[in-house]
Design a protein around this motif. Structure first.
Motif, PDB file in Angstrom:
ATOM      1  N   SER A 104     -18.827  -0.422 134.743  1.00  0.00           N
ATOM      2  CA  SER A 104     -17.765   0.361 134.192  1.00  0.00           C
ATOM      3  C   SER A 104     -17.738   1.694 134.916  1.00  0.00           C
ATOM      4  O   SER A 104     -17.954   2.852 134.416  1.00  0.00           O
TER       5      SER A 104
ATOM      6  N   ASN B 151     -15.605   4.195 133.314  1.00  0.00           N
ATOM      7  CA  ASN B 151     -15.657   4.049 131.713  1.00  0.00           C
ATOM      8  C   ASN B 151     -16.916   4.601 131.340  1.00  0.00           C
ATOM      9  O   ASN B 151     -17.803   3.659 131.382  1.00  0.00           O
TER      10      ASN B 151
ATOM     11  N   SER C  48     -17.702   5.188 128.200  1.00  0.00           N
ATOM     12  CA  SER C  48     -17.721   4.660 126.957  1.00  0.00           C
ATOM     13  C   SER C  48     -18.784   3.515 126.720  1.00  0.00           C
ATOM     14  O   SER C  48     -19.495   3.585 125.777  1.00  0.00           O
ATOM     15  N   ASP C  49     -18.998   2.568 127.706  1.00  0.00           N
ATOM     16  CA  ASP C  49     -20.116   1.719 127.662  1.00  0.00           C
ATOM     17  C   ASP C  49     -21.353   2.114 127.553  1.00  0.00           C
ATOM     18  O   ASP C  49     -22.402   1.589 126.869  1.00  0.00           O
TER      19      ASP C  49
ATOM     20  N   SER D  99     -15.943   6.137 120.898  1.00  0.00           N
ATOM     21  CA  SER D  99     -16.164   5.456 122.362  1.00  0.00           C
ATOM     22  C   SER D  99     -15.615   4.307 122.218  1.00  0.00           C
ATOM     23  O   SER D  99     -15.235   3.583 123.473  1.00  0.00           O
TER      24      SER D  99
ATOM     25  N   LYS E 119     -13.126   2.693 125.157  1.00  0.00           N
ATOM     26  CA  LYS E 119     -13.669   1.649 125.951  1.00  0.00           C
ATOM     27  C   LYS E 119     -12.254   0.579 126.166  1.00  0.00           C
ATOM     28  O   LYS E 119     -11.833   0.365 127.202  1.00  0.00           O
TER      29      LYS E 119
ATOM     30  N   SER F  66     -10.074   0.403 129.496  1.00  0.00           N
ATOM     31  CA  SER F  66     -10.216  -0.877 130.028  1.00  0.00           C
ATOM     32  C   SER F  66      -8.681  -1.794 130.290  1.00  0.00           C
ATOM     33  O   SER F  66      -8.398  -2.085 131.300  1.00  0.00           O
TER      34      SER F  66
END
Length: 262
Positions: free
Chosen positions: A56, A59, A61-62, A159, A163, A167
């Motif tokens: 990610s 991203n 968020s992961d 989050s 995500k 994505s």
């Protein structure tokens, strides 16, 4: 594999699990202004964290979801943690297992390999500003907004939606929109309620889609005021990742790379 061997493997795994639960790490929690016990992070935790960085890149968020869950599971006492607690807890968990030597950077961005144990041991002297966790009200043109530091449970809820949205943006080649979307979700985490005239909405952070539309409709001046308040909240967090060595001001990021132990 024989039944005897399987039993030996199971016994060994059970013993490792028991040992991990018995080992306790005392880590300072800013929102509590006190120490709490945590079980150590494992190789499995490190693997998942490093994997999150590889899978990610665009991203964050992961990583947030993963470490929020890890913090909750590793703490030996059920506790409400705030976003301001995350970095100090992660630093404590990482350094107790991998040591206090880390990569930091100076004001010029130069990589500095240094030791933060001395800085870490001063954390209980970093006093949280009075009322730091209390909600603050921002007003503009008849609109009243309550802002407060989010718990990591709220951070996780938002989050997860972040995500999913980002994505889809990556899949649909809309990478240029990611930064703007991430800012909206960051604002949502910190908003407790909005009051306009006789209409008041308490933010239910599980309903991120509706909240996104509300935040996007706010006057730009209010958005700027919210970001200023968020910066004020985060300025306290920075006291744990900013430090001085031989008169030089250094800082470091707590991200997936922080856990590679190099």
């Amino acid at each position: 594999m024989t039944t005897k061997t399987k039993n030996q493997y199971n016994d060994l795994l059970a013993e490792l699990t028991r040992t991990n639960k018995q080992n306790k790490l005392s880590i300072y929690i800013p929102s509590q202004q006190d120490y709490l016990d945590f079980t150590p992070i494992t190789v499995s935790h490190q693997k998942d964290i490093i994997t999150s960085a590889i899978t990610s890149t665009l991203n964050q968020s992961d990583f947030n979801i993963l470490v929020n869950t890890m913090i909750t599971n590793c703490c030996t006492k059920k506790t409400t943690f705030y976003s301001i607690d995350r970095d100090p807890i992660l630093i404590g968990l990482r350094c107790h297992m991998l040591g206090f030597d880390i990569h930091a950077h100076n004001a010029a961005g130069k990589d500095i390999y240094t030791n933060i144990e001395k800085h870490y041991n001063t954390w209980d002297t970093i006093t949280m500003p009075e009322g730091h966790l209390d909600s603050k009200t921002i007003e503009y043109d008849g609109i009243s907004i309550e802002i407060e530091p989010p718990t990591i449970d709220i951070d996780t809820e938002v989050s997860k939606k972040t995500k999913s949205t980002i994505s889809k943006m990556i899949e649909n080649d809309r990478v240029n929109e990611i930064i703007g979307e991430a800012i909206i979700y960051e604002l949502i985490k910190y908003i407790k309620s909005i009051n306009i005239s006789k209409t008041s909405i308490q933010f239910a952070h599980s309903d991120v889609i509706r909240l996104t539309k509300i935040v996007e409709a706010l006057p730009l001046k209010l958005s700027k005021s919210i970001l200023t308040e968020i910066d004020r909240i985060k300025s306290y967090e920075k006291k744990f990742t900013d430090f001085t060595v031989d008169g030089e001001e250094l800082s470091f990021l707590v991200d997936a790379r922080f856990f590679n132990g190099e």
